[in-house]
Design a protein around this motif. Structure first.
Motif, PDB file in Angstrom:
ATOM      1  N   LYS A   1     -30.969 -31.753  24.254  1.00  0.00           N
ATOM      2  CA  LYS A   1     -29.814 -32.435  24.413  1.00  0.00           C
ATOM      3  C   LYS A   1     -28.935 -33.178  23.143  1.00  0.00           C
ATOM      4  CE  LYS A   1     -30.823 -35.325  27.825  1.00  0.00           C
ATOM      5  NZ  LYS A   1     -32.139 -34.534  28.253  1.00  0.00           N
ATOM      6  N   GLN A   2     -29.962 -33.578  22.675  1.00  0.00           N
ATOM      7  CA  GLN A   2     -29.636 -34.422  21.374  1.00  0.00           C
ATOM      8  C   GLN A   2     -28.954 -33.473  20.350  1.00  0.00           C
ATOM      9  OE1 GLN A   2     -32.767 -36.716  19.538  1.00  0.00           O
ATOM     10  NE2 GLN A   2     -31.291 -38.345  18.565  1.00  0.00           N
ATOM     11  N   ILE A   3     -29.709 -32.469  20.358  1.00  0.00           N
ATOM     12  CA  ILE A   3     -29.101 -31.388  19.175  1.00  0.00           C
ATOM     13  C   ILE A   3     -27.730 -30.765  19.719  1.00  0.00           C
ATOM     14  CG2 ILE A   3     -29.627 -29.227  17.989  1.00  0.00           C
ATOM     15  CD1 ILE A   3     -32.065 -30.856  17.684  1.00  0.00           C
TER      16      ILE A   3
ATOM     17  N   GLU B   1     -45.386 -26.725  17.169  1.00  0.00           N
ATOM     18  CA  GLU B   1     -44.486 -28.355  17.109  1.00  0.00           C
ATOM     19  C   GLU B   1     -43.436 -28.318  16.714  1.00  0.00           C
ATOM     20  OE1 GLU B   1     -46.432 -31.101  18.082  1.00  0.00           O
ATOM     21  OE2 GLU B   1     -48.241 -30.087  18.726  1.00  0.00           O
ATOM     22  N   SER B   2     -43.030 -27.477  15.515  1.00  0.00           N
ATOM     23  CA  SER B   2     -41.667 -27.193  15.004  1.00  0.00           C
ATOM     24  C   SER B   2     -41.743 -26.237  14.100  1.00  0.00           C
ATOM     25  CB  SER B   2     -41.478 -28.588  14.255  1.00  0.00           C
ATOM     26  OG  SER B   2     -42.071 -28.437  12.940  1.00  0.00           O
ATOM     27  N   GLU B   3     -40.836 -25.633  13.674  1.00  0.00           N
ATOM     28  CA  GLU B   3     -40.654 -24.416  12.857  1.00  0.00           C
ATOM     29  C   GLU B   3     -41.847 -24.320  11.695  1.00  0.00           C
ATOM     30  OE1 GLU B   3     -39.002 -22.133  13.864  1.00  0.00           O
ATOM     31  OE2 GLU B   3     -37.740 -23.148  15.365  1.00  0.00           O
TER      32      GLU B   3
ATOM     33  N   LEU C   1     -39.348 -37.713   9.575  1.00  0.00           N
ATOM     34  CA  LEU C   1     -37.983 -38.499  10.322  1.00  0.00           C
ATOM     35  C   LEU C   1     -36.801 -37.648   9.780  1.00  0.00           C
ATOM     36  CD1 LEU C   1     -39.049 -42.146   9.846  1.00  0.00           C
ATOM     37  CD2 LEU C   1     -38.929 -40.583  12.051  1.00  0.00           C
ATOM     38  N   THR C   2     -36.795 -36.416   9.101  1.00  0.00           N
ATOM     39  CA  THR C   2     -35.539 -36.070   8.690  1.00  0.00           C
ATOM     40  C   THR C   2     -34.707 -35.684   9.933  1.00  0.00           C
ATOM     41  OG1 THR C   2     -37.186 -34.409   7.926  1.00  0.00           O
ATOM     42  CG2 THR C   2     -35.272 -34.764   6.617  1.00  0.00           C
ATOM     43  N   PRO C   3     -35.226 -34.853  11.133  1.00  0.00           N
ATOM     44  CA  PRO C   3     -34.128 -34.681  12.232  1.00  0.00           C
ATOM     45  C   PRO C   3     -33.270 -36.027  12.544  1.00  0.00           C
ATOM     46  CG  PRO C   3     -36.423 -34.166  12.770  1.00  0.00           C
ATOM     47  CD  PRO C   3     -36.480 -34.594  11.292  1.00  0.00           C
TER      48      PRO C   3
ATOM     49  N   SER D   1     -30.412 -30.972  11.237  1.00  0.00           N
ATOM     50  CA  SER D   1     -31.450 -31.555  12.159  1.00  0.00           C
ATOM     51  C   SER D   1     -31.618 -30.551  13.082  1.00  0.00           C
ATOM     52  CB  SER D   1     -30.540 -32.787  12.674  1.00  0.00           C
ATOM     53  OG  SER D   1     -30.125 -32.276  13.833  1.00  0.00           O
ATOM     54  N   PHE D   2     -30.963 -29.572  13.235  1.00  0.00           N
ATOM     55  CA  PHE D   2     -31.337 -28.511  14.330  1.00  0.00           C
ATOM     56  C   PHE D   2     -32.766 -27.459  13.639  1.00  0.00           C
ATOM     57  CE2 PHE D   2     -31.519 -25.065  17.007  1.00  0.00           C
ATOM     58  CZ  PHE D   2     -31.560 -23.866  16.353  1.00  0.00           C
ATOM     59  N   ALA D   3     -32.649 -27.702  12.316  1.00  0.00           N
ATOM     60  CA  ALA D   3     -33.626 -26.586  11.802  1.00  0.00           C
ATOM     61  C   ALA D   3     -34.883 -27.485  11.698  1.00  0.00           C
ATOM     62  CB  ALA D   3     -33.081 -26.369  10.281  1.00  0.00           C
ATOM     63  N   ASN D   4     -34.866 -28.665  11.498  1.00  0.00           N
ATOM     64  CA  ASN D   4     -36.001 -29.566  11.522  1.00  0.00           C
ATOM     65  C   ASN D   4     -36.600 -30.150  12.707  1.00  0.00           C
ATOM     66  OD1 ASN D   4     -36.369 -29.452   8.634  1.00  0.00           O
ATOM     67  ND2 ASN D   4     -34.417 -30.797   8.372  1.00  0.00           N
ATOM     68  N   SER D   5     -35.689 -29.503  13.847  1.00  0.00           N
ATOM     69  CA  SER D   5     -36.124 -30.247  15.391  1.00  0.00           C
ATOM     70  C   SER D   5     -37.550 -29.853  15.768  1.00  0.00           C
ATOM     71  CB  SER D   5     -35.067 -29.849  16.099  1.00  0.00           C
ATOM     72  OG  SER D   5     -35.289 -28.676  16.545  1.00  0.00           O
ATOM     73  N   ARG D   6     -38.051 -30.939  16.117  1.00  0.00           N
ATOM     74  CA  ARG D   6     -39.407 -30.508  16.848  1.00  0.00           C
ATOM     75  C   ARG D   6     -39.222 -29.911  18.023  1.00  0.00           C
ATOM     76  NH1 ARG D   6     -39.576 -35.292  14.270  1.00  0.00           N
ATOM     77  NH2 ARG D   6     -38.640 -36.159  15.961  1.00  0.00           N
ATOM     78  N   VAL D   7     -40.343 -29.177  18.712  1.00  0.00           N
ATOM     79  CA  VAL D   7     -40.206 -28.431  19.887  1.00  0.00           C
ATOM     80  C   VAL D   7     -40.053 -29.386  20.975  1.00  0.00           C
ATOM     81  CG1 VAL D   7     -41.417 -26.957  21.460  1.00  0.00           C
ATOM     82  CG2 VAL D   7     -41.336 -26.403  18.981  1.00  0.00           C
ATOM     83  N   ASN D   8     -40.958 -30.513  21.035  1.00  0.00           N
ATOM     84  CA  ASN D   8     -40.901 -31.429  22.088  1.00  0.00           C
ATOM     85  C   ASN D   8     -39.551 -32.312  22.042  1.00  0.00           C
ATOM     86  OD1 ASN D   8     -41.571 -32.830  20.062  1.00  0.00           O
ATOM     87  ND2 ASN D   8     -43.923 -32.626  20.464  1.00  0.00           N
TER      88      ASN D   8
END
Lengths: 111, 459
Positions: free
Chosen positions: A80-82, B180-182, A34-36, A69-76
């Motif tokens: 927009k939020q970032i 899925e993510s980095e 949930l960090t992002p 939050s950008f670094a931890n963001s998920r691909v899906n």
């Protein structure tokens, strides 16, 4: 230790199942990271109070929060939020410097 | 014209060749001005009326240096028609009121003047630059490791599965790992005997996030590979079994619903010949003996630090859901799965060696698949397993009885309301009347007092 089943082919193309992300690990949501989301909200709060109370260090912390939050963001995650969190924090920094270009006073009281 | 004229002319002559003449001049006169201001004020009282003319001459002669460029702001002289010591008589109370002081508010110094006081800002920008450098280096390290894992295991996977790498879209575009993510990559393989599919989840450290890197220094953790094999309906018998490192076993037994429901206590691994830091949880005793045969034991004893947990379960429904059990109306769906958790130990090894070490572990996964498919519980084992499942079923039914009763009542209410609507829409009056009478009787019966009516014979 080699697998002894190489003699008869174990592949069964007929038993193939397509990958359905929700079905594959439905309860991955519970263990999701949930960090992002937390960092996004924190960044929003800091940039708001940076803008409202003209605290420069708040604006800078907001910028850091949106980077995290950008670094931890998920691909899906939708981007927009970032982007919106980045825009908000950058505008907080710029606005707080436009209003008064004094150098930043650190949050800890300087004697 | 007297004294002030002589003094100011000597003043002009000296300033040509000695810049500090003004100051020496003042010491000689014996008055002790702390800054240039007082001098002006003093001369002003001495020769008030012809002051302006001398003032212009002085202006041309004195070299204006940078500091007192704004000096005249503080000087009252700047304001025409204003004399700081003139007093106006306030006619109403005829009290002398001093002229209100007029001064220019100090405007903040502009950007360009001194950059070095912005040291905190430079610090912040430097922090951001370091953050993004670490982001790109961490991201590339993670992706390199993931691709390395995929390339080393590709051959084995393709020997065993007809479909390797599926991104879930209609037609498969990218065959390989899904990012899925980095720090998280997944791979879906399917099309093999005795299993529906296998999901490999590479859960690496968050090397791309500086905060996580710092946190990692404080509380070290390891890159992990989680493999989840979905077994077919008849590919697995009914049992719940888990062998894991002690800490993980504790966490799993608390988090996982099936482990907490079916596996009672945690036995230490030594008895079964496992390394000391392993513990075993098994619903049925005979299962752990059957599963932990010579081959599996050999692997676990050879790579104890690589294996985090091995968890086989036919009642797997994932971690416990947060909302309290009472509101659930039916048991969460259960699946037959084999779960494996492996650690990648990079300490003292290159990435290549560390990944190479995992080849036998993947073979272990395939070996376990075959083993579990062939394994059938003994008679009493089967009874015990079925008994356990029934016990859990009843326990669940009891706790959620209230919720289910409510749900049933709501459904009944809904049905009656729809029926009533249907009857009202019909235009046939006598059917409606008959239905209403029935309804009235039913309401009366429900409201009627429960106690018996006694028949009293008239005497």
């Amino acid at each position: 230790m080699h697998t002894s089943t190489h003699t008869n082919d174990v592949k069964r193309p007929d038993r193939e199942h397509r990958y359905k992300p929700q079905v594959a690990n439905p309860n991955s949501v519970a263990t999701e990271d949930l960090t992002p989301d937390y960092m996004n909200i924190l960044g929003m709060i800091f940039s708001m109070c940076g803008l409202m109370m003209r605290l420069k260090w708040c604006a800078w912390v907001a910028l850091y929060c949106s980077c995290i939050s950008f670094a931890n963001s998920r691909v899906n995650d939708e981007t927009k939020q970032i982007i919106s969190s980045f825009m908000l924090s950058i505008s907080a920094v710029v606005m707080s410097y436009l209003q008064n270009p004094q150098p930043m006073s650190p949050p800890w009281p300087t004697y | 014209r007297g004294g002030s004229q002589k003094r100011t002319s000597r003043l002009n002559v000296d300033t040509d060749n000695n810049e500090f003449a003004e100051f020496e001049e003042f010491e000689v006169d014996g008055d002790a001005p702390d800054d240039v201001n007082n001098v002006y004020v003093e001369t002003e009282e001495a020769g008030d009326e012809n002051y302006d003319i001398q003032d212009e001459e002085e202006e041309d002669a004195i070299v204006e240096d940078d500091e007192n460029e704004f000096e005249h702001f503080q000087d009252d002289e700047e304001f025409e028609g204003y004399d700081s010591d003139r007093t106006t008589v306030n006619r109403a109370e005829n009290k002398e009121v001093p002229e209100p002081r007029l001064n220019i508010t100090p405007v903040p110094v502009h950007f360009r003047s001194n950059w070095d006081s912005f040291y905190l800002e430079m610090l912040m920008i430097a922090g951001l630059v370091v953050y993004f450098i670490n982001f790109f280096s961490g991201k590339s390290k993670n992706s390199k490791m993931a691709n390395l894992w995929y390339s080393t295991h590709k051959t084995v996977l393709e020997d065993n599965f007809s479909l390797v790498g599926d991104d879930g879209k209609m037609e498969i575009e990218s065959r390989g790992l899904i990012k899925e993510s980095e720090h998280m990559y997944t791979l879906w393989c399917s099309g093999r005997t005795c299993c529906e599919g296998m999901l490999v989840e590479l859960k690496f450290l968050k090397r791309q996030d500086l905060v996580a890197v710092i946190a990692q220094m404080m509380k070290p953790s390891v890159d992990q590979i989680h493999i989840k094999v979905d077994m077919g309906k008849d590919d697995m018998d009914c049992f719940v079994f888990c062998v894991a490192a002690k800490k993980t076993a504790l966490r799993l037994s608390k988090d996982m619903t099936d482990l907490s429901l079916f596996c009672g206590e945690r036995k230490s691994g030594e008895k079964l010949g496992l390394p000391s830091n392993f513990s075993v949880m098994s619903e049925i005793g005979e299962v752990s003996l059957a599963i932990l045969d010579s081959k599996v034991m050999a692997i676990i004893n050879r790579y104890p630090e690589l294996i985090d947990y091995i968890h086989f379960s036919d009642q797997y429904s994932g971690p416990k859901q947060q909302e309290e059990q009472a509101s659930l109306t039916k048991l969460p769906p259960t699946k037959k799965v084999l779960l494996f958790g492996f650690n990648i130990q990079l300490k003292g090894r290159t990435v290549h060696e560390a990944i190479e070490q995992h080849k036998p572990l993947l073979n272990l996964v395939f070996y376990c698949m075959e083993k579990v498919r062939r394994y059938r519980l003994s008679k009493e084992g089967k009874n015990k397993a079925d008994k356990n499942r029934l016990k859990v079923e009843e326990a669940f039914l009891k706790t959620t009885h209230a919720a289910r009763a409510e749900a049933a009542a709501a459904r009944r209410e809904e049905k009656r309301r729809q029926e009533k609507e249907r009857i009202l829409q019909e235009d046939d009056p006598d059917k409606q009347r008959k239905w209403e009478e029935k309804e009235m009787k039913r309401q009366m019966k429900k409201k009627a007092p429960k106690m018996k009516q006694l028949k009293v014979k008239a005497l």
